[in-house]
Design a protein around this motif. Structure first.
Motif, mmCIF file in Angstrom:
data_model
loop_
_atom_site.group_PDB
_atom_site.id
_atom_site.type_symbol
_atom_site.label_atom_id
_atom_site.label_comp_id
_atom_site.label_asym_id
_atom_site.label_seq_id
_atom_site.Cartn_x
_atom_site.Cartn_y
_atom_site.Cartn_z
ATOM 1 N N ALA A 147 23.491 -67.944 74.925
ATOM 2 C CA ALA A 147 22.639 -66.787 75.194
ATOM 3 C C ALA A 147 23.177 -66.018 76.397
ATOM 4 O O ALA A 147 23.761 -66.609 77.306
ATOM 5 N N THR A 148 22.979 -64.705 76.390
ATOM 6 C CA THR A 148 23.398 -63.885 77.518
ATOM 7 C C THR A 148 22.218 -63.083 78.038
ATOM 8 O O THR A 148 21.273 -62.786 77.298
ATOM 9 N N GLN A 149 22.282 -62.762 79.323
ATOM 10 C CA GLN A 149 21.285 -61.863 79.888
ATOM 11 C C GLN A 149 21.896 -61.128 81.074
ATOM 12 O O GLN A 149 22.832 -61.615 81.707
ATOM 13 N N ASN A 150 21.349 -59.956 81.331
ATOM 14 C CA ASN A 150 21.845 -59.069 82.374
ATOM 15 C C ASN A 150 20.962 -59.233 83.612
ATOM 16 O O ASN A 150 19.766 -58.942 83.554
ATOM 17 N N PRO A 151 21.511 -59.681 84.745
ATOM 18 C CA PRO A 151 20.663 -59.945 85.923
ATOM 19 C C PRO A 151 20.199 -58.699 86.647
ATOM 20 O O PRO A 151 19.254 -58.758 87.428
ATOM 21 N N ILE A 152 20.842 -57.545 86.393
ATOM 22 C CA ILE A 152 20.496 -56.345 87.152
ATOM 23 C C ILE A 152 19.547 -55.431 86.386
ATOM 24 O O ILE A 152 19.100 -54.436 86.922
ATOM 25 N N GLU A 153 19.244 -55.768 85.146
ATOM 26 C CA GLU A 153 18.330 -54.950 84.356
ATOM 27 C C GLU A 153 16.912 -55.460 84.561
ATOM 28 O O GLU A 153 16.611 -56.625 84.291
ATOM 29 N N GLN A 154 16.040 -54.591 85.051
ATOM 30 C CA GLN A 154 14.688 -55.007 85.390
ATOM 31 C C GLN A 154 13.629 -54.401 84.476
ATOM 32 O O GLN A 154 12.545 -54.953 84.330
ATOM 33 N N GLN A 155 13.906 -53.263 83.857
ATOM 34 C CA GLN A 155 12.907 -52.594 83.029
ATOM 35 C C GLN A 155 13.056 -53.020 81.571
ATOM 36 O O GLN A 155 14.164 -53.115 81.052
ATOM 37 N N GLY A 156 11.910 -53.281 80.932
ATOM 38 C CA GLY A 156 11.926 -53.621 79.517
ATOM 39 C C GLY A 156 12.484 -54.997 79.208
ATOM 40 O O GLY A 156 13.020 -55.207 78.130
ATOM 41 N N VAL A 157 12.380 -55.928 80.156
ATOM 42 C CA VAL A 157 12.875 -57.277 79.905
ATOM 43 C C VAL A 157 11.721 -58.268 80.003
ATOM 44 O O VAL A 157 10.710 -58.020 80.658
#
Length: 318
Positions: A147-157
């Motif tokens: 699984a991957t995720q973006n640590p800097i994306e805060q909106q809509g997560v």
């Protein structure tokens, strides 16, 4: 398969992945450990750091069927596991399998979908089965989630809940490359007109199902002496007695750490686990299982700092 053969297989896999992926040696090592220990891995890093390419190249090299799901806010559980659809020509229901029926599943940007859809992976990750309309369907015994995720994306997560994070063997932080590595990336990948598959980079298959099964059996036979077992238990229990942590690691974490240490020992050509195997893997195994206390957050403490302190404090056997 002997541990020497497991070590040689690991070297061959690393060499093939290196044809397409520049750097990220630590991430590839954790993928190998997760494969031979029967675990899943969560990759966290900014966009464009080759997380998808690493997973695809790894699947190509070890001979696993590769599937990808792009998680979005409107994704539903049935889009992942499948459903029984009514066939008007035959007046019967026909099972339509979802993309989860593969061997290596890339769950891309897993934190962008709702908790209900995230939970659709729980049974598959824990029991390697999928239940559709009350019928349990078995997945491959080599089923693995990257699984991957973006640590800097805060909106809509939607951050993964602790119970689901605990199903991941490792959480690896994928960082930006060094200056030298980035120059190699620009020089080689920048010459291509479009995204290529790992095969286009010359990444060859190094193993098949029988080879992987033999390697897993060899890893299971690696010896874990009582002193190292006690050390693993002491590490896990120490996470529950630290003032900077609101919640420590579960007993599942200790069992997973023992299996991962066996895999790392075999990849190093040893048929026995040493404390260094445990120390090396502990940060990636613990960082997503621990919750900082409010006081530690206010004080600017980080999970990495707390884990390093625990590893330094707990005495390892000699």
């Amino acid at each position: 398969m002997t541990v020497d053969e497991v070590q040689a297989l690991g070297r061959a896999i690393r060499a093939e992945i290196g044809k397409a992926v520049v750097g990220h040696d630590g991430t590839v090592d954790l993928l190998l450990v997760a494969l031979f220990a029967g675990g899943h891995i969560l990759l966290e890093g900014p966009p464009g750091t080759a997380k998808t390419l690493i997973a695809h190249s790894f699947a190509q090299t070890v001979g696993l069927d590769f599937g990808r799901i792009q998680f979005t806010p409107d994704l539903m559980p049935g889009d992942i596991i499948g459903a029984n659809l009514f066939n008007f020509q035959t007046s019967t229901f026909t099972l339509t399998r979802g993309p989860i029926f593969t061997e290596l599943l890339l769950a891309d940007e897993i934190n962008r979908t709702s908790p209900k859809t995230q939970a659709a992976l729980l049974e598959a990750m824990q029991e390697r089965t999928v239940t559709i309309d009350g019928e349990s369907l078995a997945l491959s015994n080599r089923f693995m989630v990257v699984a991957t995720q973006n640590p800097i994306e805060q909106q809509g997560v939607y951050p993964l809940p602790e119970a689901q994070l605990d199903r991941f063997l490792f959480k690896q932080t994928v960082s930006y490359p060094s200056a030298g590595e980035e120059r190699r990336i620009v020089a080689t990948h920048g010459a291509r007109q479009a995204a290529m598959s790992p095969a286009d980079w010359g990444v060859a298959r190094c193993a098949d199902a029988a080879t992987i099964d033999a390697a897993v059996a060899s890893v299971a036979a690696v010896r874990l002496v009582d002193e190292v077992t006690d050390y693993i238990v002491a590490l896990i229990r120490a996470t529950r007695d630290v003032a900077d942590l609101e919640s420590g690691a579960s007993p599942r974490a200790g069992a997973m750490l023992a299996g991962a240490a066996r895999a790392r020992a075999a990849l190093d050509g040893r048929d026995f686990v040493i404390p260094d195997d445990v120390k090396t893997l502990a940060p990636a195994l613990l960082r997503h299982r621990l919750i900082l206390s409010p006081a530690a957050e206010i004080g600017g403490r980080g999970i990495e700092d707390v884990v390093a302190q625990i590893i330094e404090t707990v005495e390892a056997p000699r």
